[in-house]
Design an enzyme around this catalytic site. Structure first.
Site, mmCIF file in Angstrom:
data_model
loop_
_atom_site.group_PDB
_atom_site.id
_atom_site.type_symbol
_atom_site.label_atom_id
_atom_site.label_comp_id
_atom_site.label_asym_id
_atom_site.label_seq_id
_atom_site.Cartn_x
_atom_site.Cartn_y
_atom_site.Cartn_z
ATOM 1 N N GLY A 1 8.929 -3.008 0.659
ATOM 2 C CA GLY A 1 10.168 -3.768 1.251
ATOM 3 C C GLY A 1 10.784 -3.611 3.077
ATOM 4 O O GLY A 1 11.462 -3.907 3.095
ATOM 5 N N ASN B 1 5.521 -17.498 -0.264
ATOM 6 C CA ASN B 1 4.901 -16.219 -0.558
ATOM 7 C C ASN B 1 4.075 -15.985 0.470
ATOM 8 O O ASN B 1 3.770 -16.761 1.698
ATOM 9 C CB ASN B 1 3.605 -15.935 -1.831
ATOM 10 C CG ASN B 1 3.390 -15.132 -2.273
ATOM 11 O OD1 ASN B 1 3.980 -13.603 -1.227
ATOM 12 N ND2 ASN B 1 2.861 -13.941 -2.908
ATOM 13 N N HIS C 1 1.078 -13.703 2.352
ATOM 14 C CA HIS C 1 -0.490 -13.519 2.064
ATOM 15 C C HIS C 1 -1.449 -12.632 2.732
ATOM 16 O O HIS C 1 -1.414 -13.361 4.119
ATOM 17 C CB HIS C 1 -1.197 -13.827 1.334
ATOM 18 C CG HIS C 1 -2.680 -13.710 0.526
ATOM 19 N ND1 HIS C 1 -2.751 -12.644 0.052
ATOM 20 C CD2 HIS C 1 -4.038 -13.727 1.392
ATOM 21 C CE1 HIS C 1 -3.828 -12.290 -0.023
ATOM 22 N NE2 HIS C 1 -4.791 -13.288 0.812
HETATM 23 C C1 GRF Z 1 2.971 -7.370 2.890
HETATM 24 O O1 GRF Z 1 1.708 -7.125 3.978
HETATM 25 C C2 GRF Z 1 2.598 -8.798 2.626
HETATM 26 O O2 GRF Z 1 1.490 -10.257 3.443
HETATM 27 C C3 GRF Z 1 2.305 -8.898 1.701
HETATM 28 O O3 GRF Z 1 2.972 -7.238 0.822
HETATM 29 C C4 GRF Z 1 2.919 -6.706 2.052
HETATM 30 C C5 GRF Z 1 5.099 -6.526 1.694
HETATM 31 O O4 GRF Z 1 4.700 -5.270 2.651
HETATM 32 N N1 GRF Z 1 2.204 -9.826 0.382
HETATM 33 P P1 GRF Z 1 6.676 -4.565 2.465
HETATM 34 O O5 GRF Z 1 6.185 -3.868 0.596
HETATM 35 O O6 GRF Z 1 7.448 -5.299 3.220
HETATM 36 O O7 GRF Z 1 5.932 -3.565 3.667
#
Ligand code: GRF
Length: 203
Positions: A11, A108, A110
């Site tokens: 997060g 979302n 990615h």
């Molecule tokens: C990010 O790299 C996003 O692109 C992917 O998940 C990751 C989330 O990172 N979908 P975090 O849990 O907020 O550190």
């Protein structure tokens, strides 16, 4: 515009949204995780719909109650009057049924330049491909995983000699954190218009 953020892991993108004062109505997770704890610590409402309670024990298969899980997620969000759903490191593939709600209002992020490198191993795949750059893409999510039909914004990140997955992914996240906040603000202020997404195929 009432915003929900969906998380499964560390997060850190959510943490940046909180730091920058993005108004978040609820944070929902599919398992106990640091993201949920960050939200609680910030005094934000949280919801846990634990996928283990729906028979999920890992893997990408459909040997669990994905639909019931996804409908429960939708119910909780509807209960909070949510109008915009931002997935931020939410690692459950939601059942197609989910996407009949919040149609065109689910984003979302990615960690690759879609349509290149969709899927769970985007960072590794980009690294293995020998490409010299990758990046991140914000999309309007549909029932098709990592759908590149509705790309809202992209940010580029160079792949450097000596990169490994962790190092590269962290450099991508450094870009993603302010990027996602900016794009969500633009959506919430009406500056960035979300596209019309046609209804899902009947099931
Ligand atoms: C990010 O790299 C996003 O692109 C992917 O998940 C990751 C989330 O990172 N979908 P975090 O849990 O907020 O550190």
């Amino acid at each position: 515009m009432k915003l929900a953020v969906l998380v499964s892991g560390s997060g850190t993108l959510l943490a940046r949204m909180i730091e920058e004062g993005l108004p978040i109505t609820v944070v929902l997770a599919d398992k106990p995780c640091q993201g949920l704890e960050r939200a609680k610590a910030a005094g934000i409402l949280t919801e846990l719909v634990d996928r283990k309670q729906y028979g999920y024990y890992g893997g990408a298969g459909d040997n669990w109650e994905r639909r019931a899980f996804s409908e429960e997620v939708a119910d909780r969000l509807l209960d909070h009057g949510i109008e915009l759903v931002a997935m931020a490191g939410f690692f459950t593939v939601l059942h197609a049924a989910f996407f009949q709600w919040f149609r065109g209002r689910i984003t979302n992020i990615h960690p690759a330049l879609l349509p290149n490198f969709p899927g769970e191993f985007a960072v590794r795949d980009a690294l293995d491909s020998g490409a010299t750059e990758t990046g991140s893409t914000i999309i309007v999510a549909t029932e098709k995983v990592d759908d590149s039909a509705y790309i809202l914004a992209q940010v580029r990140v160079p792949i450097l000699a000596g990169d490994n997955v962790d190092r590269l992914w962290e450099r991508i996240k450094v870009e993603e954190r302010p990027f996602y906040v900016r794009v969500l603000r633009e959506i919430m202020s009406g500056q960035l218009k979300l596209p019309d997404v046609p209804p899902p195929p009947a099931d």
